[in-house]
Design a protein around this motif. Structure first.
Motif, PDB file in Angstrom:
ATOM      1  N   SER A   1       0.823  -1.265  -0.095  1.00  0.00           N
ATOM      2  CA  SER A   1       0.157   0.016  -0.041  1.00  0.00           C
ATOM      3  C   SER A   1       0.759   1.361   0.097  1.00  0.00           C
ATOM      4  O   SER A   1       0.657   2.176  -0.883  1.00  0.00           O
ATOM      5  CB  SER A   1      -1.142   0.111   1.233  1.00  0.00           C
ATOM      6  OG  SER A   1      -1.742   1.065   1.193  1.00  0.00           O
TER       7      SER A   1
ATOM      8  N   GLN B   1      -5.498   0.349  -5.219  1.00  0.00           N
ATOM      9  CA  GLN B   1      -5.351   0.644  -3.636  1.00  0.00           C
ATOM     10  C   GLN B   1      -6.743   0.306  -3.087  1.00  0.00           C
ATOM     11  O   GLN B   1      -6.634  -0.410  -2.131  1.00  0.00           O
ATOM     12  CB  GLN B   1      -5.283   2.109  -3.663  1.00  0.00           C
ATOM     13  CG  GLN B   1      -3.827   2.534  -3.817  1.00  0.00           C
ATOM     14  CD  GLN B   1      -3.848   4.046  -3.471  1.00  0.00           C
ATOM     15  OE1 GLN B   1      -4.227   4.940  -4.057  1.00  0.00           O
ATOM     16  NE2 GLN B   1      -2.814   4.615  -2.492  1.00  0.00           N
TER      17      GLN B   1
ATOM     18  N   GLY C   1      -7.147  -2.686  -0.166  1.00  0.00           N
ATOM     19  CA  GLY C   1      -8.057  -2.488   0.913  1.00  0.00           C
ATOM     20  C   GLY C   1      -9.307  -3.369   1.070  1.00  0.00           C
ATOM     21  O   GLY C   1      -9.269  -3.687   2.200  1.00  0.00           O
TER      22      GLY C   1
ATOM     23  N   SER D   1      -2.826  -0.016   4.310  1.00  0.00           N
ATOM     24  CA  SER D   1      -1.790   0.742   4.893  1.00  0.00           C
ATOM     25  C   SER D   1      -2.077   0.840   6.321  1.00  0.00           C
ATOM     26  O   SER D   1      -1.018   0.733   7.299  1.00  0.00           O
ATOM     27  CB  SER D   1      -1.438   2.101   4.463  1.00  0.00           C
ATOM     28  OG  SER D   1      -2.851   2.773   4.402  1.00  0.00           O
TER      29      SER D   1
END
Length: 624
Positions: free
Chosen positions: A147, A285, A289, A410
């Protein structure tokens, strides 16, 4: 003899201009943007007299560029496409490198889920549990690193957008300056200014898609792909960059009127950067996630359905950030929004815009697709696996951007530090009363709501008759009752059982916390089985499947970018070849022309010499 002398002089002058032009062509054979020049000669107008018309020599009408509007425009278009493809390919190559450099997430997931199987086989061995936590930590690190790589590339793209916009403004300003010089030159425009004009448009087309129109005074007007003026006459209209209204770290492109045009620009390096950011980088991304949210939610939920080595209900193993809600800097009201994930299987890879029109709230993806919302009794809204909570007072036009999974990978964290906290055992077990006379039995107690406060408080399932059941807690309070048929599921306090066989009247089963936790590993096996459990996208994808889809998507982006670059480069080379066939300098042709004009020069000089000789002879005869 004056006529013969002037004819020779005109030929000499024409040959000299032609030789100079050929020499200029040869000197600029490697000059980018140079258009081959040719001399246009016309026969001098003769004056008749005495019934005869004798020629008066040659006039040099002009020195013209070898030029084609159509081929030049086609070259600009091809250049825009090739530069876009080049930038996209470079970005996709970097993305694939980031995926490789961040570690093997597939292997980390396999090792993590496999660790639960090891714990199930050796539930009392501390090293098995410690190894599982080690694998979990390594997996979290890979999620975080990957990430972070995506985020770093996003920052680079934002910086490149700013740099490209500055380059566009510089070229546009230079083009306006050239336009001013061309206008000042009037009808006799120097060819070098026209070459510079076209070369600047060529450069500009590499930065973004443009359309150009030559005016009657040979100046050029240039417009961007969204229709905004970049150059008109001696004026240029600078693009600007500004922070996104929701995310200040995200760079947007604004035209000279202050309108955000990021979503309208295409072609060239700038178009590639904007398209890649929105359609590739944001998407990967969010997909990563999604996998992180599904992993955390599914493992924590299953943990809560079991007992740890201390005989307690399993606690969470991971934490993951809640959806990010970004407030528009244009909002006038006092409203605020918070979001939570209520159904992982309904999550999508989209980001959303929640806007207030003055009477109601509306939800749409950032790409503009409307999303229906369900109003809940508590005043919240549900949509696409999210629950939205609103407070304060909104004004018409207020909006919020919601990113359900953008920061999840992240922010994924391993919160369990004690290996004994791994809930390998089932939370509940059923014990048949010794006085039972029927053939009924309960093999397993399924936890349906691990958040129920009375889950482990204990209860008794009794059958007053063969056709009825009753559930009571330890205080004798009836929790559930009704008629009973074989195979029927009975539920209470966040658990359920499905007796097999045929219970007899007055048979009883005690439901309570599992007292055989050290030897029972059924929940560890359930945790290991999450590797194949379809959690995402409406129950069609597991976490491992989701990551496989992500890697395939990134690989596809890379292969398509490389293929498109090959195609666009070929188209550009064809366009360049066609344009150069008209405007380019061919040294062989120029060498032949030089010989031709050299001979013409020498012949004209001979005409002048002959005229001089004749004139001298006449003078001598007159004085003889």
């Amino acid at each position: 003899m004056s006529n013969l002398l002037s004819i020779g002089a005109s030929g000499l002058n024409a040959a000299q201009v032609a030789l100079t032009t050929v020499g200029n062509n040869i000197s600029n054979v490697n000059t980018t943007g140079y258009s081959r020049q040719t001399v246009v000669q016309t026969e001098a107008i003769s004056q008749s007299g005495g019934g005869l018309t004798i020629g008066s020599g040659v006039d040099v009408q002009s020195v013209q560029r070898a030029y084609s509007d159509f081929l030049t425009s086609a070259l600009w278009t091809a250049n825009s496409g090739m530069q876009r493809a080049t930038s996209t390919n470079n970005l996709a190559t970097t993305l694939n490198s980031a995926l490789s450099a961040s570690g093997n997430l597939q292997g980390a997931l396999d090792s993590f889920y496999g660790g639960f199987s090891t714990v199930a086989n050796t539930p009392g061995v501390a090293s098995s549990r410690q190894s599982l936590l080690g694998s979990a930590g390594q997996m979290v690190t890979v999620f975080n690193t990957l990430s972070q790589q995506f985020t770093a590339q996003l920052s680079q793209v934002n910086a490149q957008i700013s740099t490209t916009v500055n380059s566009i403004n510089t070229v546009a300003s230079n083009l306006a300056s050239i336009n001013s010089k061309i206008h000042a030159a009037g009808n006799s425009v120097p060819n070098d200014l026209l070459d510079q004009r076209d070369n600047l448009v060529q450069t500009l087309s590499g930065y973004m898609g443009v359309s150009a129109f030559v005016q009657s005074d040979n100046t050029i007007s240039v417009y961007g792909s969204s229709g905004q003026a970049l150059v008109s006459g001696d004026k240029s209209f600078a693009l600007q960059t500004a922070p996104n209204q929701y995310d200040a770290s995200r760079t947007e492109v604004v035209d000279s009127t202050g309108t955000v045009v990021s979503g309208k620009l295409s072609g060239g390096t700038l178009g590639a950067l904007l398209d890649y950011r929105s359609n590739v980088l944001d998407s990967v991304q969010n997909q990563l996630g999604q996998a992180a949210v599904a992993l955390s939610t599914s493992v924590n939920t299953q943990q809560a359905k079991g007992l740890d080595l201390n005989g307690k209900q399993g606690g969470p193993m991971f934490s993951v950030p809640a959806p990010t809600v970004l407030t528009s800097n244009l909002n006038k009201g006092s409203a605020s929004v918070s979001a939570s994930i209520s159904n992982v299987s309904q999550l999508t890879g989209s980001d959303y815009t929640l806007s207030y029109d003055g009477s109601k709230w509306n939800l749409a993806t950032t790409s503009g697709q409307n999303v229906p919302m369900t109003a809940n009794p508590d005043g919240t809204y549900s949509a696409d696996g999210m629950t939205l909570s609103l407070s304060g007072t909104a004004q018409a036009g207020d909006s919020f951007q919601i990113q359900p999974t953008r920061q999840a990978a992240s922010g994924l964290t391993l919160v369990m530090t004690d290996p004994n906290g791994i809930a390998a055992a089932a939370a509940l077990s059923a014990t048949a009363a010794t006085s039972n006379t029927g053939t009924g039995s309960i093999s397993a107690v399924t936890v349906t709501d691990p958040t129920n406060a009375a889950l482990l408080s204990g209860a008794t399932v009794s059958f007053p008759s063969a056709n009825s059941y009753q559930v009571t807690n330890n205080a004798g309070t009836v929790l559930a009752s009704g008629s009973y048929a074989a195979g029927q599921t009975i539920s209470a306090n966040g658990w359920s059982v499905t007796p097999s066989g045929t219970p007899a009247a007055n048979d009883k089963f005690t439901i309570g916390a599992n007292s055989n936790g050290l030897n029972d590993t059924s929940n560890a096996l359930a945790l290991a089985g999450l590797a194949d459990t379809k959690i995402l996208n409406g129950g069609t994808q597991s976490v491992i499947d989701s990551y496989g889809t992500l890697t395939t998507s990134i690989g596809t982006v890379g292969s398509q970018a490389a293929s498109n670059l090959t195609t666009q480069t070929s188209l550009y080379n064809q366009a360049m070849s066609a344009q150069q066939s008209v405007s380019g300098v061919n040294l062989d042709e120029e060498a032949a022309s030089m010989v031709k004009y050299q001979q013409a020069y020498q012949a004209s000089a001979q005409v002048i010499s002959t005229a001089q000789t004749i004139f001298s002879s006449l003078i001598t005869a007159l004085h003889g």
